[in-house]
Every structure is written in C-alpha cells, then in structure tokens.
Scaffold this active site. Structure first.
Site, short mmCIF file in Angstrom:
data_model
loop_
_atom_site.label_atom_id
_atom_site.label_comp_id
_atom_site.label_asym_id
_atom_site.label_seq_id
_atom_site.Cartn_x
_atom_site.Cartn_y
_atom_site.Cartn_z
N HIS A 24 37.62 71.08 15.06
CA HIS A 24 37.20 69.85 14.88
C HIS A 24 37.66 68.72 13.95
CE1 HIS A 24 34.92 71.03 11.67
NE2 HIS A 24 34.87 72.27 12.17
N HIS A 78 25.68 82.70 10.22
CA HIS A 78 26.01 81.44 10.92
C HIS A 78 26.12 81.88 12.13
CE1 HIS A 78 27.06 76.88 10.69
NE2 HIS A 78 28.54 77.61 10.61
N GLU A 80 27.62 78.15 13.90
CA GLU A 80 28.59 77.82 14.15
C GLU A 80 29.44 78.46 14.97
OE1 GLU A 80 30.56 75.21 11.62
OE2 GLU A 80 31.42 73.87 12.83
N ASP A 82 32.68 78.62 15.48
CA ASP A 82 33.65 79.47 14.68
C ASP A 82 33.23 80.97 14.48
OD1 ASP A 82 32.56 77.73 13.12
OD2 ASP A 82 34.35 77.76 11.80
N HIS A 145 26.94 75.88 5.54
CA HIS A 145 27.35 74.74 6.04
C HIS A 145 26.83 74.40 7.13
CE1 HIS A 145 30.16 73.14 9.19
NE2 HIS A 145 30.19 72.20 8.47
N ASP A 164 30.61 80.62 5.52
CA ASP A 164 31.92 79.77 4.84
C ASP A 164 32.13 79.26 3.82
OD1 ASP A 164 31.91 78.49 8.14
OD2 ASP A 164 30.82 77.40 8.37
N TYR A 196 39.28 72.34 1.68
CA TYR A 196 38.46 73.17 2.67
C TYR A 196 37.04 72.66 1.69
CZ TYR A 196 34.94 76.93 5.24
OH TYR A 196 34.54 76.43 5.73
N HIS A 229 36.47 82.38 6.61
CA HIS A 229 37.78 81.61 6.65
C HIS A 229 38.30 82.19 5.75
CE1 HIS A 229 36.16 79.16 10.26
NE2 HIS A 229 35.44 78.49 9.70
FE1 FEO Z 1 30.77 76.51 9.71
FE2 FEO Z 1 33.06 78.31 9.52
O1 FEO Z 1 31.47 76.89 10.51
#
Ligand code: FEO
Length: 405
Positions: A24, A78, A80, A82, A145, A164, A196, A229
């Site tokens: 993104h 979460h 989001e 991903d 996040h 995250d 990050y 991640h």
């Molecule tokens: Fe806030 Fe890796 O998504």
C-alpha cells in the site's frame, strides 16, 4: 508447503510474499510474510489468516499437519486485509467455527463481509479461553495497528502472538531471528524493524509505550514473540521490545538527514557547503534526493536521524512537488523529537522555504530558523552563508540531542 513448528503443537502456517515491492505505497525491497498460527489442542485453533491471494498456501500448510476442517476456533487479531483477507474463506470452509475478536474487530468484519451466521464472540483484555491444555489470553491493542487490533498470549508456552507489532517486512526462508541473523546480519534485521516502525507505527509511539508498560504490569512471562510479518523472535524477544521502547522514547542517532529535490541543480549546490559546516562540528550527515528515493526509505532515514534539513526550490511560489508530498506524508506520521530547518534556491518571488517552515510548525517539530534562501545560483558569499548555517544547525542538534541521553 509445510507448516513449521514454533512451539510444541503450535505451527506457523503463513505465507511468504517474495515478490511484493509495493505494500500500500510502502516499498518492500525484501518482500514480506503473512504469519498465522495453528494450535493443536482439544479444540484445534487458527490464529489469524493471510492475505486473500495466499489462502491456498495457508490451507496447504495447515493440511501438512491436519485436515483444516477440524479447526474449531478462529482468532482474528486484526482485520486489515493482509491478515483478515482470508477470513471469509476460513468461515466458508468452517461455518460453525468459533471466532474470537474485539468489539471493533467485529464491526470491521461487518464492513468487509456479510457476517450473517458467523459465530463471533467479542473479547476484552485479560479474557481467557481454554482450548484444552493450552490457554489463550487476549490483550486489546487499539491503534496498534488499527482500532480493532489485539494480541493473543498462549500462557503455557509463554508465546505472544503480537500481530503487526514487532514485525518487519522480510520474505525469507528463515522463520526465526537466530536463523535470519545466521544468513544475513543483525544490522539488517534491526534496520527492517526500524523501517517498519517508522512507516507504520511512528504515529503511535505514545500508545506503544503505554501498551508495553501494560503488558509488563500484567506480569506475562514471554519467551517468544511471533508477529504477523517477518521473523519470529525466539532467541532475543527482549531485543525488539527494547528497540520499540527506545524508539518510542525518542532515541535515535545524532545525525542530520538532508532531504532535497532540485530543478536546475541550484538547490543541490547548496548541500555541499551546508554539509561541510555540519561535519565541521563532528555531526554525521546522510543525503537523500527525493525523486531518486522511495518515500518509505526517506521516512526510515528521517526516523534514524535526530535532525533533518529540507532543500526545496521554489516552483510557482510554493515548494517543489516531491518535497511537498514528502512533508505532507511525514506530517501524517506525527513525528516527534526531531530538529528541522530548510534551504533552497528561488528565481524571482521565492516562497518554498517559508512554506517548509509552516509545515514544520504544523508538525510541532523543533525548528531552527531562519533557513537559507539563495537567488538562482549560489555565489561564494552564499556558500559561506550555507557553511555557517550548517555549523550553527549542527551545534543546535548536538545540544538538542543531549535531551535524549
Ligand atoms: Fe495492519 Fe499487517 O496489517
């Protein structure tokens, strides 16, 4: 594709996104991973999912251990995309699965999917669920996040699944910090943590401090941190926590980042004498040309520096577009504890340097003014002014930096 055991009966079943370079708008030169975890217990549990395009990879890894249709519990830390992007596919396969998420997580799921019939139970910090021999404890982490975010702590294994937080964008065959360091280096790993944090978590530094304090108050013993991640911290989980605390407390290098763009090289010509002045005071300098550098790299380098000088030509009485874009993006990240100044060349009316200072004021940064403005090309007297500006700026940076010792 196989699952990888991270603790007894707890498996990484995520996906490696080797080719992604644009996350993104954030440049990811090393790709990324979408980590999620499968726990084998009386109630088989899946914690988080992966980006939708990688659902096949996730189900393949789960199948290497069990039949996915045996999963009874699904924790959504979460939403989001991903991480929540395959949630619908999971529920389609497992219509009776018991879902745990936060209240805001449920609201977010409603906005993404038709959740009619989904068996959702919302949870708050401190709530626990026994899935057999293992106990899951939930910790809400709003804005780390997104508003919906939470972490899941597996008590018996002292494992914090931190979504995250504590993550990094690294596509690698290494799953753990010690494996990564063995084939790369600790500085590469640290750099990816800073990258990050700077690009995703910078605006939430105060929340990070408070949340780490809250977790410490809960007295949780943690010997592994598994973010959503990048690599999992099994050798030195304290290292990344300390890095986060240092960054949240404003620690960084006593260094000046010069970020600039230029039309006919006049603004660029000012950098040499400014840099000489800064270095004469013993302060390091890093230089980035915005048109030649991805935005997220410039943001990371900003975060690694105590101070920033912005060089911008005047174009149509305002800042050069790449500089304006960078400063607007930076303002959104709500930077703190940094010193700033500006310089630039103009043809007739000027205005860019003034605008840069207005933007600094909006951000509430520590300002050194006036900056340096030069009409057209710099002459020798302009070079002297630039050199003195650099020296003065460096002296101020040295004093300011002491506040963070
Ligand atoms: Fe806030 Fe890796 O998504």
């Amino acid at each position: 594709m196989n699952a990888i055991e991270v603790k007894p009966d707890i498996y990484w079943v995520g996906a490696i996104d080797w080719p992604v370079r644009d996350f993104h708008g954030y440049v990811t030169p090393n790709g990324t991973t979408y980590n999620n975890f499968l726990i084998l217990d009386d109630k088989i549990t899946l914690i988080d999912s992966v980006k939708e395009d990688f659902a096949i990879e996730m189900f393949g890894r789960i199948r290497s251990v069990i039949d996915p249709r045996r999963i009874e519990v699904f924790v959504i830390n979460h939403i989001e995309q991903d991480h929540g992007g395959s949630a619908e596919k999971v529920v389609k396969m497992l219509p009776d699965v018991q879902i745990y998420t936060t209240e805001r997580g449920k609201k977010g799921l409603e906005r993404h999917y038709d959740i009619t019939g989904w068996n959702i139970k919302t949870v708050k910090t401190g709530e626990e669920v026994r899935i057999g021999k293992k106990t899951l404890m939930f910790i809400e982490t709003p804005m780390l996040h997104w508003p919906d975010s939470m972490m899941t702590y597996v008590k018996e294994d002292r494992l914090l699944i931190s979504q995250d937080a504590f993550g990094q964008h690294n596509a690698t065959s290494a799953r753990f910090d010690d494996e990564f360091v063995a084939c790369a280096s600790i500085s590469e790993l640290e750099d990816s943590v800073i990258d990050y944090y700077a690009n995703i978590l910078m605006p939430f530094s105060a929340l990070i401090k408070a949340k780490i304090a809250e977790i410490q108050k809960l007295g949780l013993e943690i010997d592994m941190i598994a973010p959503d991640h990048g690599i999992i911290w099994r050798k030195e989980p304290k290292k990344v926590v300390n890095m986060y605390l240092n960054m949240a407390n404003g620690k960084t290098s006593q260094r000046v980042l010069i970020v600039y763009d230029t039309m006919w090289h006049s603004t660029e010509l000012l950098i040499g004498p400014i840099m000489d002045g800064i270095m004469a005071e013993g302060v390091d300098v890093e230089v980035i040309k915005l048109r030649a550098t991805p935005m997220s790299v410039a943001i990371k380098e900003f975060w690694k520096s105590r101070a920033m000088l912005v060089g911008t030509p005047t174009l149509n009485n305002i800042m050069f577009p790449t500089v304006a874009e960078f400063l607007t993006h930076l303002r959104g990240l709500r930077p703190k504890n940094r010193m700033v100044g500006a310089f630039g060349s103009f043809g007739w009316g000027g205005g860019a340097v003034k605008e840069a200072y207005e933007e600094f004021k909006r951000m509430g940064l520590e300002i050194v003014e006036p900056g340096v403005e030069v009409n057209y090309r710099p002459k020798s007297e302009d070079n002297k002014r630039c050199y003195e500006f650099g020296r003065e700026f460096a002296k101020r940076v040295i004093e300011y930096h002491k506040k963070f010792d």
